[in-house]
Design an enzyme around this catalytic site. Structure first.
Site, PDB file in Angstrom:
ATOM      1  N   HIS A   1       0.844  -1.189   0.000  1.00  0.00           N
ATOM      2  CA  HIS A   1       0.000   0.000   0.000  1.00  0.00           C
ATOM      3  C   HIS A   1       0.886   1.248   0.000  1.00  0.00           C
ATOM      4  CE1 HIS A   1      -2.803   3.083   1.253  1.00  0.00           C
ATOM      5  NE2 HIS A   1      -3.764   2.290   0.812  1.00  0.00           N
TER       6      HIS A   1
ATOM      7  N   GLU B   1      -4.102   2.024  -7.327  1.00  0.00           N
ATOM      8  CA  GLU B   1      -4.448   3.152  -6.457  1.00  0.00           C
ATOM      9  C   GLU B   1      -3.534   4.335  -6.756  1.00  0.00           C
ATOM     10  OE1 GLU B   1      -6.669   1.817  -2.637  1.00  0.00           O
ATOM     11  OE2 GLU B   1      -4.537   1.944  -2.233  1.00  0.00           O
TER      12      GLU B   1
HETATM   13  P1  PGA Z   1      -9.621   6.065   0.264  1.00  0.00           P
HETATM   14  O1  PGA Z   1      -8.402   5.054   0.536  1.00  0.00           O
HETATM   15  O2  PGA Z   1     -10.772   5.229  -0.225  1.00  0.00           O
HETATM   16  O3  PGA Z   1      -9.896   6.671   1.618  1.00  0.00           O
HETATM   17  O4  PGA Z   1      -9.161   7.044  -0.734  1.00  0.00           O
HETATM   18  C1  PGA Z   1      -8.102   4.027  -0.358  1.00  0.00           C
HETATM   19  C2  PGA Z   1      -6.853   3.320   0.104  1.00  0.00           C
HETATM   20  O5  PGA Z   1      -5.915   3.993   0.570  1.00  0.00           O
HETATM   21  O6  PGA Z   1      -6.764   2.082   0.029  1.00  0.00           O
END
Ligand code: PGA
Length: 257
Positions: free
Chosen positions: A98, A168
């Site tokens: 992440h 992401e």
């Molecule tokens: P968010 O986070 O939905 O709050 O943008 C997503 C993540 O960091 O996995």
């Protein structure tokens, strides 16, 4: 051919503060998740809540995952939690790489080791990739390509069939000041690129079947757009997953798409 399930994955990050709150939130999510036949819901709480939440799991529609797992199995690694520990205490999935962990210094070389360790323990790794900045020239695609290639280096075709990729873009994650969700159209293009990169390291068939999810400021308002037009097989949800009502809505939307 049966349509594969849509993943709706909750990343609770370092929330909530107490087990009592965690149980309450999990119960609320479970109520909706257990009814959604077309959705695989996965809740990734802080590791210390996993054994207790695991006791509340009924069936296979709502499962539990970790948010990270150390590459070594056991031993003198103060503060770490291993893939084997997660697995033995009830997790079936684990988020790896992440961006919030990468910001703390984690490299894709380390992430690669963690993915291999997780696969060995029969956990399903949810491998995160995503650029800091999007540029007109498309240099961000190279960033994603490098991340992906490093992440999956040396992993067999068979094992690659057990991973999930989460795209992401860091700028879209809600904890960033100017965060704004990506558009489904741009996500679709990036997902195509991710599949192209995967096809260069494994068979085309495999590259097409690895689930790719989107994460970054998703909520009940934009979930359908991503699921219907973003070319993704699910969502990795941060802040909206801390609200059982919002997250439940997202599960219901995914069940209907
Ligand atoms: P968010 O986070 O939905 O709050 O943008 C997503 C993540 O960091 O996995």
């Amino acid at each position: 051919m049966a349509k594969s399930k849509t993943y709706i994955i909750a990343n609770w990050k370092m929330n909530p503060l107490s087990l009592r709150e965690a149980k309450k939130l999990f119960t609320g999510i479970k109520k909706v998740g257990n009814k959604a036949r077309n959705v695989q819901t996965v809740v990734c709480p802080p590791a210390l809540f996993i054994p207790e939440l695991q006791k509340q799991v009924t069936g296979h529609r709502v499962l539990i995952g970790g948010q990270d797992a150390f590459a070594e199995r056991a031993g003198a690694f103060t503060g770490q939690v291993s893939a084997a520990q997660l697995k033995k205490n009830g997790a079936q999935y684990v988020i790896l790489g992440h961006s919030e962990r990468r910001a703390l210094g984690e490299t894709y070389e380390e992430i690669n080791k963690k993915i291999k360790a997780a696969l060995k323990e029969k956990l399903i790794p949810i491998v995160c990739v995503g650029e800091h900045k999007r540029d007109e020239g498309g240099a961000y695609l190279r960033v994603i390509e490098d991340q992906l290639k490093e992440a999956v280096a040396g992993i067999s075709e068979k094992d690659l069939g057990r991973i999930v990729i989460a795209y992401e873009p860091i700028w879209a994650i809600s904890s960033n000041k100017k965060a704004k969700a990506d558009s489904p159209e741009d996500t679709e293009e990036t997902v195509l690129y991710i599949r192209k990169v995967l096809a260069s390291v494994t068979s085309r068939k495999q590259a097409m079947s690895i689930p790719v999810l989107y994460g970054g400021s998703t909520n009940p308002q934009n979930a359908e757009g991503f699921l219907a037009r973003g070319g993704v097989q699910g969502l990795l949800v941060g802040s909206a997953s801390l609200n059982a009502k919002s997250f439940g809505e997202m599960i219901e939307i995914a069940d209907g798409v």
